[in-house]
Design a protein around this motif. Structure first.
Motif, PDB file in Angstrom:
ATOM      1  N   ALA A 150     -27.898  44.181  10.827  1.00 48.81           N
ATOM      2  CA  ALA A 150     -28.363  44.603   9.293  1.00 48.81           C
ATOM      3  C   ALA A 150     -27.118  45.811   8.996  1.00 48.81           C
ATOM      4  O   ALA A 150     -26.601  45.736   7.868  1.00 48.81           O
ATOM      5  N   GLU A 151     -27.136  46.616   9.739  1.00 47.19           N
ATOM      6  CA  GLU A 151     -26.253  47.790   9.271  1.00 47.19           C
ATOM      7  C   GLU A 151     -24.777  47.565   9.260  1.00 47.19           C
ATOM      8  O   GLU A 151     -24.073  47.806   8.285  1.00 47.19           O
ATOM      9  N   MET A 152     -24.134  46.560   9.971  1.00 43.75           N
ATOM     10  CA  MET A 152     -22.803  46.212   9.950  1.00 43.75           C
ATOM     11  C   MET A 152     -22.792  45.281   8.650  1.00 43.75           C
ATOM     12  O   MET A 152     -21.788  45.312   8.169  1.00 43.75           O
ATOM     13  N   ALA A 153     -23.883  44.496   8.402  1.00 35.58           N
ATOM     14  CA  ALA A 153     -23.741  43.330   7.361  1.00 35.58           C
ATOM     15  C   ALA A 153     -23.503  44.320   6.000  1.00 35.58           C
ATOM     16  O   ALA A 153     -22.767  43.967   4.855  1.00 35.58           O
ATOM     17  N   ARG A 154     -24.229  45.477   5.912  1.00 33.39           N
ATOM     18  CA  ARG A 154     -24.168  46.332   4.841  1.00 33.39           C
ATOM     19  C   ARG A 154     -22.892  46.913   4.645  1.00 33.39           C
ATOM     20  O   ARG A 154     -22.072  47.103   3.900  1.00 33.39           O
ATOM     21  N   ILE A 155     -22.152  47.532   5.738  1.00 32.60           N
ATOM     22  CA  ILE A 155     -20.934  47.964   5.866  1.00 32.60           C
ATOM     23  C   ILE A 155     -19.916  46.947   5.345  1.00 32.60           C
ATOM     24  O   ILE A 155     -18.888  47.284   4.594  1.00 32.60           O
ATOM     25  N   LEU A 156     -20.032  45.714   5.871  1.00 30.25           N
ATOM     26  CA  LEU A 156     -18.920  44.643   5.520  1.00 30.25           C
ATOM     27  C   LEU A 156     -19.113  44.489   4.143  1.00 30.25           C
ATOM     28  O   LEU A 156     -18.143  43.924   3.611  1.00 30.25           O
ATOM     29  N   SER A 157     -20.291  44.456   3.699  1.00 25.96           N
ATOM     30  CA  SER A 157     -20.322  44.015   2.163  1.00 25.96           C
ATOM     31  C   SER A 157     -19.707  45.043   1.208  1.00 25.96           C
ATOM     32  O   SER A 157     -19.453  44.629   0.075  1.00 25.96           O
ATOM     33  N   VAL A 158     -19.223  46.206   1.529  1.00 30.79           N
ATOM     34  CA  VAL A 158     -18.486  47.115   0.552  1.00 30.79           C
ATOM     35  C   VAL A 158     -17.371  47.210   1.463  1.00 30.79           C
ATOM     36  O   VAL A 158     -16.385  48.287   0.619  1.00 30.79           O
ATOM     37  N   ALA A 160     -19.442  36.771   9.474  1.00 34.24           N
ATOM     38  CA  ALA A 160     -20.767  36.324   9.874  1.00 34.24           C
ATOM     39  C   ALA A 160     -20.961  36.378  11.655  1.00 34.24           C
ATOM     40  O   ALA A 160     -22.248  36.985  11.865  1.00 34.24           O
ATOM     41  N   VAL A 161     -19.888  36.353  12.206  1.00 34.02           N
ATOM     42  CA  VAL A 161     -19.754  36.625  13.475  1.00 34.02           C
ATOM     43  C   VAL A 161     -20.054  38.062  13.954  1.00 34.02           C
ATOM     44  O   VAL A 161     -21.100  38.546  14.704  1.00 34.02           O
ATOM     45  N   LEU A 162     -19.448  38.940  12.986  1.00 33.71           N
ATOM     46  CA  LEU A 162     -19.911  40.351  13.205  1.00 33.71           C
ATOM     47  C   LEU A 162     -21.017  41.013  12.933  1.00 33.71           C
ATOM     48  O   LEU A 162     -21.851  41.703  13.419  1.00 33.71           O
ATOM     49  N   THR A 163     -21.644  40.188  11.773  1.00 37.06           N
ATOM     50  CA  THR A 163     -23.343  40.537  11.557  1.00 37.06           C
ATOM     51  C   THR A 163     -24.149  39.982  12.353  1.00 37.06           C
ATOM     52  O   THR A 163     -24.984  40.569  12.922  1.00 37.06           O
ATOM     53  N   ASP A 164     -23.774  38.862  12.991  1.00 40.75           N
ATOM     54  CA  ASP A 164     -24.637  38.219  14.214  1.00 40.75           C
ATOM     55  C   ASP A 164     -24.588  39.205  15.265  1.00 40.75           C
ATOM     56  O   ASP A 164     -25.733  39.391  16.075  1.00 40.75           O
ATOM     57  N   LYS A 165     -23.571  39.833  15.490  1.00 42.61           N
ATOM     58  CA  LYS A 165     -23.363  40.495  16.923  1.00 42.61           C
ATOM     59  C   LYS A 165     -23.832  42.168  16.772  1.00 42.61           C
ATOM     60  O   LYS A 165     -24.615  42.420  17.495  1.00 42.61           O
TER      61      LYS A 165
END
Length: 85
Positions: free
Chosen positions: A47-55, A39-44
């Motif tokens: 969306a591209e980081m959220a996609r990477i973190l999801s996989v 959540a912290v990294l996605t906020d920072k």
């Protein structure tokens, strides 16, 4: 007051591309989970980081996991899928 600690987050592959760095410190509470870190990294980083973190898989100590409910340790490696075969 809740105790917080600096967690060292190390990035590899596509995560380096998004963050522009290979390592940084993130302040989280001692009982924070990988989901809290995500959540912290996605906020920072968005969306591209959220996609990477999801996989991505996460290396915490010597445990490789995709379980984001796991408590984050003092060092967390973010391991996106790597190209190749």
């Amino acid at each position: 007051m809740v105790d917080s600690e600096a967690i060292s987050v190390r990035y590899f592959a596509a995560a380096v591309d998004v963050t522009g760095c290979s390592e940084e410190s993130v302040a989280l509470t001692q009982s924070s989970t990988l989901a809290d870190l995500v959540a912290v990294l996605t906020d920072k980083y968005g969306a591209e980081m959220a996609r990477i973190l999801s996989v991505s898989a996460f290396l915490v100590g010597d445990e490789l996991t995709r379980d984001v409910e796991r408590v984050a340790g003092p060092v967390v490696d973010v391991l996106p899928p790597f190209a190749g075969g």
